[in-house]
Design an enzyme around this catalytic site. Sequence first.
Site, PDB file in Angstrom:
ATOM      1  N   SER A   1       2.621  -4.150   1.088  1.00 30.35           N
ATOM      2  CA  SER A   1       1.261  -3.758   1.299  1.00 30.35           C
ATOM      3  C   SER A   1       0.277  -4.913   1.074  1.00 30.35           C
ATOM      4  CB  SER A   1       0.786  -2.600   0.257  1.00 30.35           C
ATOM      5  OG  SER A   1       0.492  -3.332  -0.853  1.00 30.35           O
ATOM      6  N   LYS A   2      -0.604  -4.890   1.990  1.00 29.91           N
ATOM      7  CA  LYS A   2      -1.564  -6.133   1.708  1.00 29.91           C
ATOM      8  C   LYS A   2      -2.160  -6.605   0.589  1.00 29.91           C
ATOM      9  CE  LYS A   2      -5.789  -7.676   4.245  1.00 29.91           C
ATOM     10  NZ  LYS A   2      -6.973  -7.432   4.991  1.00 29.91           N
ATOM     11  N   ARG A   3      -2.396  -5.556  -0.340  1.00 28.07           N
ATOM     12  CA  ARG A   3      -3.106  -5.715  -1.437  1.00 28.07           C
ATOM     13  C   ARG A   3      -2.178  -6.208  -2.343  1.00 28.07           C
ATOM     14  NH1 ARG A   3      -6.841  -1.321  -3.958  1.00 28.07           N
ATOM     15  NH2 ARG A   3      -7.102  -3.113  -5.199  1.00 28.07           N
TER      16      ARG A   3
END
Length: 478
Positions: free
Chosen positions: A243-245
């Site tokens: 995930s990007k986060r």
Amino acid sequence: MNEHTSQPGPRFRFAPSPTGFFHVGGARTALMNWALARRLGGTFVLRIEDTDEARNRPEWTEGIIDALAWIGISDSDEHFEGPHFQSANADAHVAAATRLYESGAAYYCDLSGQEVQDRAKELGITGYDGYSRDRGLEPAPGRVLRFRVPEGSTVVNDLVRGEVSFDNATIEDFVLLRGNGAPMFLLANVVDDIEMSISHVVRAEEHLPNTPKQQMLWNALGHAPPAWAHVPVLVNEQRKKLSKRRDKVALEQYRDEGFLADAMVNYLMTLGWTPPGAEEAGTEIATWAAMEADFALEDVNLSPAFFDVKKLTAFNKQYIKNMDPAEYLAAASAELPEDWDRDRFAAIAPHIQERLETLKDVPGTVDFLFWPQGDGAEPIEYDEAAWEKATKPEWSAALLADVIGAYGSVAPWDHETLKATMEDVMARYEIKLGKAQALPRVAVTGRAVGPPLFEALEVLGRDETLRRLTAAADRSTG
RNA sequence: GCCCCCAUCGUCUAGUGGCCUAGGACACCACCCUUUCAAGGUGGCGGCACGGGUUCGAAUCCCGUUGGGGGUGCCA
């Protein structure tokens, strides 16, 4: 770029939504589509899914094209088509929705999201219960258009997973058009695929649950569904979808950190798949041509794969080591600060080629050759631990003094002579080269590790070498 | 909760009923080589989640359990 190609073969597509960066998982599915499209004499269609107007800008699209180009998917290749923009096709999406409504395959519902939730809670179910199925509502602002999921079951024929069956009773009547009339992803995606005559939908597994819905849409719109293929997702150490986060997922970031496109491409392709012959070859390093020739959806592994930067790094190191000398020199030189002498770097470059993990390691490996020189220069900052260790032997100071003496008149000033001279000196102390070179190395580079010493000294030159050696001698005695 | 997918060394995988005493790669360890560090060479560590079947024979087929993942939006 090719707005249209006329390749006779199957039509694949890659349909990213512009979010500002290019996900490595996206890169992998793009690569698989690309390999197949090229080998099968087909087409790779790039479609930008920009329907989420709230967040998307023109430059994002440029970023996608650049990222694709970096991994070898060129928009000037004859198998490349696009980019097409989903937003440009909004009329068709609405028209398809209208047809679905008129044929009875879809119906309007006036319940708000909150009301749907409340009903579900009341009824003790999850999702939408089909409340408006037979209420015969007309289109009106605020009303959503929902697909009337038929009875029975839907079997998705997947090229990597085989037959996957879904009981339609577990699929709610999903939304096609929002209350404001805007088409939803599921619909837009299918309508575009139909219009673009897509024959193969190869994408990540996270879309598998959407597939029965989309297949029903294909059928309701009067078309036979495409061949589906859902490849496993990429995960992090915690085995969660990248995930990007939490994770480093931007392809651009790896590029900026000095990873080579070829290494990245090769590594990405080995996630869930192994080039045939890798075992006999004793390596998973393979050329794109070979992978393109061999890649098959049927051979893709079914489990999520951990994106391991360590292994990526190992691949990168191999690729740097195997680079053509001229190409390597150019790429490595590009990492240097402006004012560093290119000729001087060229002299040492071959000696560090097989020591680099990424191109970003270049400056830090040879910086000592470009430090200020001469009498007025700042003193070298030594790595204290290295200094301690190198000056510890009781013979170290004497050896250093001897080396300074010998190097003062040695000729010619080349690495072979420097090495031979050192060997003469060290013989008096009955030590090996490995030990003898330690102090001179710290004295000249400030560190315990680095490029081969005598080659480095040759490049540095007699005056500066002597100056640094002497400075170190002064420090150890004074 | 419900639906779907998945399950071989730490990681990525080969393996499609006998070639498996389970192979390779990355990582790790040791040794060799060596001008430090690398590179290279040799060797080592380490795995079929568990339980039932089916079969002369199962990592491979079936069932169950457990575990992991994905999805479950008027996001894409």
